[in-house]
Scaffold this motif. Structure first.
Motif, short mmCIF file in Angstrom:
data_model
loop_
_atom_site.label_atom_id
_atom_site.label_comp_id
_atom_site.label_asym_id
_atom_site.label_seq_id
_atom_site.Cartn_x
_atom_site.Cartn_y
_atom_site.Cartn_z
N GLU A 81 44.98 -10.31 -5.95
CA GLU A 81 44.14 -9.52 -5.05
C GLU A 81 43.23 -8.59 -5.84
O GLU A 81 42.07 -8.44 -5.56
N LYS A 82 43.83 -7.99 -6.87
CA LYS A 82 43.07 -7.03 -7.69
C LYS A 82 41.91 -7.71 -8.38
O LYS A 82 40.86 -7.11 -8.59
N ALA A 83 42.11 -9.00 -8.75
CA ALA A 83 41.08 -9.69 -9.52
C ALA A 83 39.85 -10.00 -8.67
O ALA A 83 38.80 -10.28 -9.21
N GLU A 84 40.00 -9.99 -7.34
CA GLU A 84 38.86 -10.29 -6.47
C GLU A 84 38.00 -9.04 -6.27
O GLU A 84 38.50 -8.03 -5.79
N PRO A 85 36.73 -9.10 -6.58
CA PRO A 85 35.90 -7.90 -6.37
C PRO A 85 35.46 -7.77 -4.91
O PRO A 85 35.42 -8.75 -4.19
N ALA A 86 35.16 -6.54 -4.51
CA ALA A 86 34.41 -6.36 -3.26
C ALA A 86 32.98 -6.74 -3.60
O ALA A 86 32.49 -6.43 -4.70
N GLN A 87 32.30 -7.43 -2.70
CA GLN A 87 31.00 -8.00 -3.04
C GLN A 87 30.02 -7.81 -1.90
O GLN A 87 30.42 -7.90 -0.73
N GLN A 88 28.78 -7.57 -2.22
CA GLN A 88 27.78 -7.40 -1.17
C GLN A 88 26.40 -7.78 -1.72
O GLN A 88 26.08 -7.47 -2.86
N THR A 89 25.63 -8.48 -0.90
CA THR A 89 24.26 -8.79 -1.28
C THR A 89 23.35 -8.07 -0.29
O THR A 89 23.63 -8.07 0.91
#
Ligand code: AMP
Ligand code: MG
Length: 311
Positions: free
Chosen positions: A19-27
């Protein structure tokens, strides 16, 4: 039983790591460009939210085309009281202009407008129109704003529980902290000729990587390309033998202003400027296709000449 407990614990730990390895992401689309944000860590979502709010505020303040922006109010001569961040940014823009002997000139607004870069109604002006526009001193912070913005976003992440981040602000990259896994960040330098890249830069920690290029915004008339990086001495697009300059530095606004200034200076003066400085590295792509990089730039995936201090 003990064994089952260990297996369960391992599963929980592994899931936690994944879970930690997944970043929060936004375009998002902001400052006339597509931006891609990735943030890792406990407060990643909060970080993304604050970054978007900081970026949209900066755009609302400093857009050269929005009639309601703070910049437009300043242009109209309205009496504006600037907050401490804005006035220190303007003061810094002046210092960067001085440092680069005017090659970075944050007051080319009238000239940018004349060439049609604001409303995209492009035209090649006459020499007398250019002469008139050069006498004016209308603010245009396009040469340093995205670098400033990247830095401001990295600074606000410091207040949160965030491990690391990579922000792509329309090709200008801001890293924050160490990449997950501890490897250096790998940043591609775009090929000015079109698709793909000319090489990969490795950088560590919190760094700004900013590129100025003649391919980023331009129009063509009678088979000639007119791009958006203007030479403050001539009022024409800088014709310095460069296709792009990438600057790697610890301060975003400085890196951005320098990428523009070095593009205007051309290779020889830019190399000399680097030798007299100690706060950035650079990669140059020339119009003849050659690539040169200053000695501290860690570049791979291409053949290039190294610019050294002692030359
Ligand atoms: P960059 O892509 O960082 O090189 O910035 C280019 C933008 O900076 C242009 O779109 C203009 O808004 C502005 N600009 C153009 N020429 C200059 C210059 N010589 N100095 C400072 N800003 C400039
Ligand atoms: Mg710039």
């Amino acid at each position: 039983m003990k064994r089952l407990f260990c297996v369960l614990l391992m599963c929980i730990l592994l899931t936690g790591c994944a879970e930690k390895a997944e970043p929060a992401q936004q375009t998002l689309f902001c400052m006339d460009t597509v931006m891609d944000l990735k943030v890792w860590g406990k407060d990643a979502d909060v970080g993304i939210g604050r970054i978007i709010s900081a970026l949209t505020t900066l755009e609302a303040n400093w857009s050269a085309t929005d009639e309601k922006s703070l910049l437009s109010c300043i242009k109209k001569g309205q009496n504006i009281v600037l907050d401490v961040h804005s006035s220190s940014m303007l003061a810094k823009a002046d210092r960067l202009s001085e440092r680069t002997a005017g090659a970075f000139d944050p007051k080319l607004g009238a000239l940018m407008e004349l060439w049609g870069f604001y409303d995209k109604d492009y035209c090649v002006p006459t020499d007398s129109e250019i002469g008139e526009a050069l006498k004016q001193t209308q603010l245009d912070l396009g040469g340093a704003l995205k670098g400033y913005a990247g830095q401001a976003c990295a600074d606000l992440l410091k207040e949160l529980d965030v491990d690391c981040a990579i922000l792509n602000l329309g090709g200008n990259i801001q890293t924050y902290g160490s990449k997950p896994g501890g490897e250096p960040w790998q940043i591609a330098i775009q090929n000015p000729e079109g698709e793909g890249n000319i090489g990969i830069l490795s950088v560590e920690g919190t760094v700004s990587i900013v590129t100025s290029g003649d391919y980023q915004r331009y129009f063509e008339e009678n088979g000639k390309r007119y791009h958006h990086i203007l030479d403050p001495e001539t009022g024409y697009p800088a014709d310095s033998g460069l296709r792009s300059v990438t600057v790697i530095g610890r301060d975003g606004m400085t890196a951005d202003a320098l990428s523009t200034a070095l593009f205007v200076m051309g290779l020889e003066d830019a190399a000399e400027f680097w030798r007299e400085s100690d706060d950035f590295e650079a990669v140059f792509v020339l119009t003849d296709g050659r690539i040169l990089a200053t000695a501290g730039a860690v570049l791979s995936g291409c053949e290039y000449e190294v610019i050294r201090r002692e030359e």
